[in-house]
Design an enzyme around this catalytic site. Structure first.
Site: not given
Length: 830
Positions: A519, A524, A527, A638
């Site tokens: 996606l 990080f 996804v 954030d």
């Protein structure tokens, strides 16, 4: 004289009372607004039912830049809910001067000065008529003389069957009523599909022209079982179906010809799709398949199977079904895979056996037996020998019903068993010594694997010095908020239980982390979209080896979000920490993130003013929960457009809590030497001094609010006299031109004062000093109060600072637009 005057007054009062009672004689207290003869409902007007359930007015589907106006009825409790009835579905009006009225001849009509469309065609009479919208969604035309119902929209259905509405032969009108689909999602004109009730067979059919597209036969239990649960039935004439008035359900004939059964959930404030005709016919996806009506593409092969003809399957032809990946060996290596909450295929044999174990043993020892199920209530063993027709996933919140529903056990080869979960092996029930020895040999690798896994977990825990895994987080009495904070926040010891997913199950759900399932990707890591064995769609956030974030951020996010329960916060389903992997599994958001719509020239048109207001309100509610009503006071740090996810109904959900911090009740702010977040959304005290508090989140919310209104990014925004969106908004506000901030793509604004109010709130949130900014409680109160006057804002922060691209703050590598569930926050040292 005084007595006579009192008597006259009482007589007048009694007459008025009798008039009111007579006025409400049809379905008393079920409506509150009337359309009298000579009155009009114009483009900006609506007619609302008494209880506020339904609303009538003009709507348009302006996707092709050719404005077409229709009169429709929709469910008022859900913004932008489906139109349940259309008055002029084949006759669109092209001008905004169109209006709905009751003509002198007593008929309801739509007019625009050039064309007149008769909605009703009742005989002219000498009495005036009036119309009202009932709380059932039924528009009725009544006579003022005797309050008789002259016409009702329930006798003229479009594509939706509401409680109290009838399909089939109508005795009152002498007509046969049916539902007809829209031509497309944007065109309510009569489409190719028709839902009828066949009184001869007492079943429903969907026809495409003269061909039967779907039929609810006796062997098709999906829709029929819904009827039974809803208490539907025919009257003595057996010539029509009526959805009970007491029902909270509705049937919708989709553009695709799919018949959906939806139920209103007061708890979640939305329509839940309980059943669909997608899986209505037997063997709709072919042999050895499973059908999930909740999926866009409902057909899937069973575990251990693949499409017989891959090309035809991809093109939508599933008639050939699926075939095994690996053949059965008919020995003790074979096993069973268990399916729960499924509707069993009908082609089975029945045996009266006393227990599940006997049924298991019978199928296991028979090489021709492919699957079994055991009905504890009927004490019946069901066996499938030649082939297995399509299974059907069943969505239900009834735990008692699921408890009594037979599980389905599918026989698989050993190699397929190793790649699936929930497998039961019946070989241990055989008394043959040779087979038991073979079983021991097979189990040895598993024992070795468990030992290796135990060593791996021990080594990982020792190296990381993490005594707690994601299954049992504990927050200590003197836990430090984070390693970059100079202050310690004490919180009460709590335990968070978070489900653990195996690596095998996550890998299978994402098709081995295939690129097609990807996606998006942030700091990080990537996804992926995944589909679990029960058919639920999920988003899997996988920590990359190259990521600057790691265990602390993942643990922090899981710890926080697992404790949070709010409709406007993304929901964490579990985690995976096997094989040196760190993954979080979230609910899947069908409409990705806000930035994908807000900053895209084409998609931005889908964000009309009502949707933007709903998104702003939802974000405000989510932040208020974090700051004031959750177990702990949480600072997100954030908040930005890419961290606002949108569900199917465009409802916002705040995500990405990797940088969030917990405050105790007596702590108002904290300092840090490590600035994290995204420039452009950071408050000045945080960007310059490392000070963060709830007012830092308020500043970010203010930036986001102005971006939603304008459709422009704060950073990189250039005007002649303004270096940022905040400065541009302030210039317009100072010149009494706040309306000019609105996105040019928005053209459905009926209340300009509301726009000015939201601009005012946004500027209050981005003021330079934290003390001047409101709290989120103040913001929510401002949003919900239409009468209170708002304070005038002071100039915003960074008013004279150039955009990110040219400022001294531009040390970020840039912000990527996210695709779904989790986005990375830009992390930069000061």
């Amino acid at each position: 004289m005084a007595l006579a005057s009192t008597f006259v007054s009482l007589a007048i009062l009694l007459s008025l009372l009798l008039y009111c009672l007579n006025l409400f004689s049809v379905n008393a207290n079920s409506y509150r607004e009337f359309l009298q003869m000579g009155q009009s409902v114009r483009i900006s007007d609506t007619l609302v039912s008494y209880g506020g359930n339904y609303e009538l007015g003009f709507f348009t589907r302006d996707r092709d830049n050719s404005t077409k106006y229709y009169v429709g009825i929709w469910f008022k409790k859900v913004p932008k809910d489906k139109i349940v009835w259309v008055a002029n579905r084949d006759y669109a009006f092209q001008t905004s001067s169109a209006f709905l009225t009751i003509q002198p001849d007593g008929n309801i009509a739509i007019r625009d000065g050039q064309m007149t469309y008769l909605v009703t065609n009742v005989p002219n009479n000498s009495y005036s008529n009036y119309a009202t919208l009932l709380d059932s969604g039924n528009l009725v035309l009544l006579s003022n003389s005797n309050k008789a119902v002259l016409w009702q929209s329930f006798n003229n259905p479009t594509d939706t069957l509401l409680p109290g509405m009838t399909i089939g032969y109508n005795i009152d009108t002498g007509y046969t009523l049916s539902l007809k689909s829209w031509t497309s999602a944007d065109d309510p004109a009569i489409g190719p599909y028709t839902l009828r009730f066949d009184s001869g067979s007492a079943s429903l059919t969907v026809n495409k022209g003269s061909n039967v597209f779907w039929i609810d036969g006796n062997s098709n239990l999906s829709i029929q079982s819904v009827f039974n649960r809803a208490g539907l039935g025919q009257d003595d004439y057996n010539d029509h179906f009526t959805l009970p008035i007491t029902s909270n359900s509705r049937f919708v004939l989709e553009v695709s010809g799919d018949l959906k059964y939806e139920d209103w959930s007061e708890k979640s404030k939305r329509w839940l799709s309980l059943q669909s005709s997608k899986c209505g016919t037997n063997n709709s996806c072919g042999v050895f398949s499973i059908c999930n009506s909740q999926d866009r593409d409902p057909c899937h092969c069973l575990n251990g199977f693949e499409p017989f003809d891959g090309d035809s399957w991809r093109k939508g032809n599933r008639s050939a079904g699926c075939v095994r990946l690996n053949s059965l060996s008919c020995d003790t290596t074979d096993g069973f895979f268990r399916f729960v909450s499924v509707e069993l295929p009908p082609n089975h044999a029945n045996l009266m056996l006393d227990s599940l174990a006997e049924c298991n043993h019978t199928c296991f020892t028979d090489c021709s037996c492919l699957a079994f199920a055991y009905d504890f209530v009927a004490v019946n063993c069901m066996l499938w020998n030649d082939q297995v027709l399509t299974l059907k996933n069943i969505s239900t919140d009834n735990q008692d019903a699921d408890k009594n529903r037979p599980n389905f056990f599918l026989k698989l080869a050993a190699s397929d068993i190793l790649t699936t979960s929930n497998v039961t092996n019946a070989a241990s029930r055989l008394g043959n010594r040779k087979r038991n020895l073979l079983l021991i040999v097979i189990l040895i690798p598993f024992v070795i694997l468990l030992i290796l896994l135990g060593l791996f977990v021990y080594r990982t825990r020792k190296q990381s010095k993490k005594g707690d895994d994601l299954l049992n987080f504990e927050v200590g009495m003197s836990m430090k908020v984070n390693k970059d904070s100079d202050k310690v926040t004490k919180v009460k010891r709590k335990e968070v239980k978070l489900p653990l997913f195996s690596f095998v199950s996550v890998s299978a759900a994402t098709n081995n982390f295939a690129d097609a399932n990807k996606l998006g990707e942030g700091g990080f890591g990537p996804v992926y979209k995944g589909i679990l064995l029960n058919g639920d769609e999920v988003a899997v956030k996988r920590l990359s080896k190259r990521s600057g974030q790691g265990w602390e951020e993942l643990r922090n996010e899981a710890l926080l979000i697992a404790k949070l329960q709010h409709n406007n916060l993304v929901r964490l389903l579990g985690c995976c920490i096997e094989r040196d992997e760190k993954m979080l599994i979230y609910e899947f958001m069908a409409n990705t993130s806000l930035d994908c719509f807000l900053f895209d020239a084409e998609k931005r048109e889908m964000l009309d003013w009502g949707t933007r207001v709903r998104i702003i309100d939802g974000i405000a509610q989510g932040l208020l929960y974090l700051h004031q009503y959750s177990r702990f006071r949480i600072i997100h740090r954030d908040l930005k457009a890419s961290n606002i996810l949108l569900d199917t109904n465009m409802n916002p959900k705040i995500s990405d809590f990797g940088m969030a911090r917990i405050f105790s009740e007596n702590v108002l702010q904290a300092n840090t030497n490590r600035i994290v977040g995204t420039y452009g959304y950071m408050s000045p005290e945080y960007a310059m001094e490392g000070i963060f508090s709830i007012k830092s989140d308020v500043f970010s919310f203010g930036v986001l609010l102005l971006e939603i209104i304008s459709g422009k990014k704060n950073t990189g925004f250039y005007q002649t006299n303004s270096f940022s969106l905040l400065g541009y908004a302030w210039d317009l506000w100072s010149n009494n031109s706040g309306m000019d901030l609105i996105d040019s793509k928005v053209d459905d604004i009926s209340n300009k004062d509301l726009v000015i109010k939201y601009v005012n709130i946004g500027l209050l949130c981005v003021q330079q000093s934290p003390e001047d900014r409101p709290t989120m409680s103040d913001v929510v109160s401002m949003i919900g109060n239409d009468t209170a006057s708002l304070p005038s804002p002071k100039p915003p922060a960074f008013q004279n600072v150039r955009g990110v691209e040219s400022s001294s703050l531009s040390r970020s590598t840039g912000e990527n637009i996210s695709v779904n569930v989790v986005t990375n926050s830009i992390v930069e040292a000061r």
